[in-house]
Design a protein around this motif. Structure first.
Motif, mmCIF file in Angstrom:
data_model
loop_
_atom_site.group_PDB
_atom_site.id
_atom_site.type_symbol
_atom_site.label_atom_id
_atom_site.label_comp_id
_atom_site.label_asym_id
_atom_site.label_seq_id
_atom_site.Cartn_x
_atom_site.Cartn_y
_atom_site.Cartn_z
ATOM 1 N N ASP A 110 13.167 11.180 7.503
ATOM 2 C CA ASP A 110 14.080 11.865 6.593
ATOM 3 C C ASP A 110 14.559 10.930 5.494
ATOM 4 O OD1 ASP A 110 15.638 13.876 5.542
ATOM 5 O OD2 ASP A 110 17.310 13.549 6.923
ATOM 6 N N SER A 111 13.586 10.469 4.706
ATOM 7 C CA SER A 111 13.899 9.676 3.520
ATOM 8 C C SER A 111 13.110 10.257 2.342
ATOM 9 C CB SER A 111 13.515 8.214 3.749
ATOM 10 O OG SER A 111 13.885 7.417 2.652
ATOM 11 N N PRO A 112 13.341 11.536 2.037
ATOM 12 C CA PRO A 112 12.497 12.208 1.041
ATOM 13 C C PRO A 112 12.636 11.654 -0.365
ATOM 14 C CG PRO A 112 14.364 13.596 1.626
ATOM 15 C CD PRO A 112 14.366 12.441 2.590
ATOM 16 N N ARG A 113 13.769 10.996 -0.658
ATOM 17 C CA ARG A 113 13.976 10.508 -2.027
ATOM 18 C C ARG A 113 13.037 9.359 -2.380
ATOM 19 N NH1 ARG A 113 20.311 9.540 -2.098
ATOM 20 N NH2 ARG A 113 19.775 8.777 -0.005
ATOM 21 N N ASN A 114 12.529 8.646 -1.358
ATOM 22 C CA ASN A 114 11.485 7.661 -1.643
ATOM 23 C C ASN A 114 10.200 7.999 -0.888
ATOM 24 O OD1 ASN A 114 12.119 6.851 0.973
ATOM 25 N ND2 ASN A 114 11.941 4.677 0.511
ATOM 26 N N ARG A 115 10.047 9.290 -0.620
ATOM 27 C CA ARG A 115 8.821 9.850 -0.045
ATOM 28 C C ARG A 115 8.508 9.236 1.316
ATOM 29 N NH1 ARG A 115 4.354 9.609 -4.542
ATOM 30 N NH2 ARG A 115 3.450 11.273 -3.281
ATOM 31 N N ASN A 116 9.554 9.049 2.113
ATOM 32 C CA ASN A 116 9.426 8.537 3.484
ATOM 33 C C ASN A 116 8.610 7.250 3.550
ATOM 34 O OD1 ASN A 116 10.969 10.587 4.801
ATOM 35 N ND2 ASN A 116 9.238 11.982 4.578
ATOM 36 N N ALA A 117 8.825 6.380 2.584
ATOM 37 C CA ALA A 117 8.132 5.094 2.575
ATOM 38 C C ALA A 117 8.539 4.271 3.797
ATOM 39 C CB ALA A 117 8.463 4.328 1.297
ATOM 40 N N LEU A 118 7.634 3.386 4.217
ATOM 41 C CA LEU A 118 7.869 2.543 5.390
ATOM 42 C C LEU A 118 8.733 1.345 5.001
ATOM 43 C CD1 LEU A 118 4.309 2.719 6.957
ATOM 44 C CD2 LEU A 118 6.386 3.888 7.752
ATOM 45 N N MET A 157 0.852 -1.183 0.000
ATOM 46 C CA MET A 157 0.000 0.000 0.000
ATOM 47 C C MET A 157 0.887 1.232 0.000
ATOM 48 S SD MET A 157 -2.912 -1.165 2.698
ATOM 49 C CE MET A 157 -1.723 -1.776 3.878
ATOM 50 N N THR A 158 1.082 1.817 -1.128
ATOM 51 C CA THR A 158 2.058 2.889 -1.189
ATOM 52 C C THR A 158 1.895 3.752 -2.421
ATOM 53 O OG1 THR A 158 4.415 3.385 -1.160
ATOM 54 C CG2 THR A 158 3.772 1.483 -2.406
ATOM 55 N N ASP A 159 2.411 4.950 -2.327
ATOM 56 C CA ASP A 159 2.676 5.768 -3.496
ATOM 57 C C ASP A 159 4.171 5.980 -3.644
ATOM 58 O OD1 ASP A 159 0.120 6.028 -4.241
ATOM 59 O OD2 ASP A 159 -0.105 8.144 -3.799
ATOM 60 N N ALA A 160 4.982 5.151 -2.980
ATOM 61 C CA ALA A 160 6.428 5.315 -3.023
ATOM 62 C C ALA A 160 7.000 4.779 -4.312
ATOM 63 C CB ALA A 160 7.074 4.609 -1.835
ATOM 64 N N THR A 161 8.146 5.307 -4.710
ATOM 65 C CA THR A 161 8.820 4.866 -5.917
ATOM 66 C C THR A 161 10.210 4.370 -5.555
ATOM 67 O OG1 THR A 161 9.501 7.152 -6.262
ATOM 68 C CG2 THR A 161 7.578 6.397 -7.470
ATOM 69 N N PRO A 162 10.864 3.586 -6.436
ATOM 70 C CA PRO A 162 12.179 3.046 -6.108
ATOM 71 C C PRO A 162 13.197 4.132 -5.830
ATOM 72 C CG PRO A 162 11.264 1.954 -8.035
ATOM 73 C CD PRO A 162 10.365 3.115 -7.726
ATOM 74 N N ASP A 163 14.177 3.779 -4.965
ATOM 75 C CA ASP A 163 15.151 4.783 -4.573
ATOM 76 C C ASP A 163 16.421 4.121 -4.078
ATOM 77 O OD1 ASP A 163 16.130 7.349 -3.919
ATOM 78 O OD2 ASP A 163 15.530 7.061 -1.836
ATOM 79 N N ALA A 164 17.531 4.785 -4.252
ATOM 80 C CA ALA A 164 18.778 4.314 -3.669
ATOM 81 C C ALA A 164 18.743 4.545 -2.162
ATOM 82 C CB ALA A 164 19.954 5.083 -4.283
ATOM 83 N N THR A 165 19.481 3.715 -1.420
ATOM 84 C CA THR A 165 19.489 3.830 0.031
ATOM 85 C C THR A 165 20.398 4.964 0.461
ATOM 86 O OG1 THR A 165 19.119 1.466 0.230
ATOM 87 C CG2 THR A 165 19.953 2.609 2.167
#
Length: 263
Positions: A29-37, A1-9
């Motif tokens: 503070d993980s804005p590059r993947n929209r603070n996904a869980l 359940m997400t609107d997150a997109t792939p991102d580097a760690t």
């Protein structure tokens, strides 16, 4: 359940900690993947909450965020990772939400960006919340072949039933004023920081015992929902995630196209 997109760690912490006159401030503070869980963010949040719970100098926790999104929900890039699922899958999400609800310190959310899917459960688990004019909200699960199962436990006891029915089913986006009207957040404010001042001032005056026992009174109904429904709703969520429809919905989302059932 997400609107997150792939991102580097990223290299730094995903949950930043600070302390301000009796208030522990936790910043997603993980804005590059929209603070996904993600597994890592959930783990860091658990650690930070445990530290705040044991802090004699903490009267309340303020949960906020960097970037344009408070929390986009589960991290779809980890959907097939068994280790990640244990931390941030249905049962992991239920554990995180319950941790916030059972925390003996009030948890206040400051939202100035978008909130989607599991992020709404995170918001619903907080005791108080203030949303700014840039905040938007949407239950996107039905559009992905899923349902807002686990997050219903903190949300349905607090939201207007007619509003929950509408937004669960349609996936429409709504603003802070509507979120406040429906009971999703405590208040909408043009200046969230100014609106938070009297709230945090009041919490700073509370005794540890008084705050813990008062919070237990107002969260009792929500915790009864967790006692009753966690296993069944986690099973529902896991079943839906494993379905063909959900795979199509999540693939379509990541490919930025309409799923096959849209006509």
């Amino acid at each position: 359940m997400t609107d997150a997109t792939p991102d580097a760690t990223p290299d730094g912490p995903l949950v930043r900690r600070a302390h301000d006159r009796g208030v522990t401030v936790l910043t997603l503070d993980s804005p590059r993947n929209r603070n996904a869980l993600s597994r890592r963010l959930v783990g860091e949040l658990h650690e930070a909450l445990a530290e705040a719970a044991g802090s004699a100098g903490t009267r309340a926790v303020l949960l906020t965020h960097t970037g344009t999104t408070f929390c986009a929900g589960a991290d779809l890039t980890e959907a097939t990772d068994p280790a990640a699922a244990a931390a941030s899958g249905p049962l992991g999400l239920a554990r995180l939400l319950r941790t916030i609800i059972e925390l003996p310190k009030p948890v206040v959310a400051r939202v100035t960006g978008h909130v989607r899917a599991g992020g709404l459960g995170l918001l619903g688990a907080c005791d108080l919340s203030v949303a700014g004019p840039g905040a938007t909200f949407a239950f996107t699960e039905a559009r992905l072949g899923l349902a807002p199962a686990v997050i219903s436990m903190p949300l349905l006891p607090r939201m207007d039933p007619r509003a929950a029915s509408r937004y669960y089913l349609t996936g429409e986006r709504f603003d802070a004023a509507e979120a406040a009207r429906t009971g999703l957040v405590t208040m909408a404010a043009d200046d969230p920081d100014a609106a938070l001042e009297p709230v945090l001032a009041g919490l700073r005056k509370g005794s540890p015992q008084g705050l813990a026992e008062s919070k237990a009174l107002v969260t009792a109904e929500v915790l009864r929902a967790f006692d009753r429904d966690t296993a069944a709703l986690a099973e529902t969520s896991a079943r839906l995630f494993a379905s063909d429809e959900a795979r199509e919905g999540m693939t379509a989302f990541l490919q930025r196209r309409e799923p096959s059932w849209v006509r």
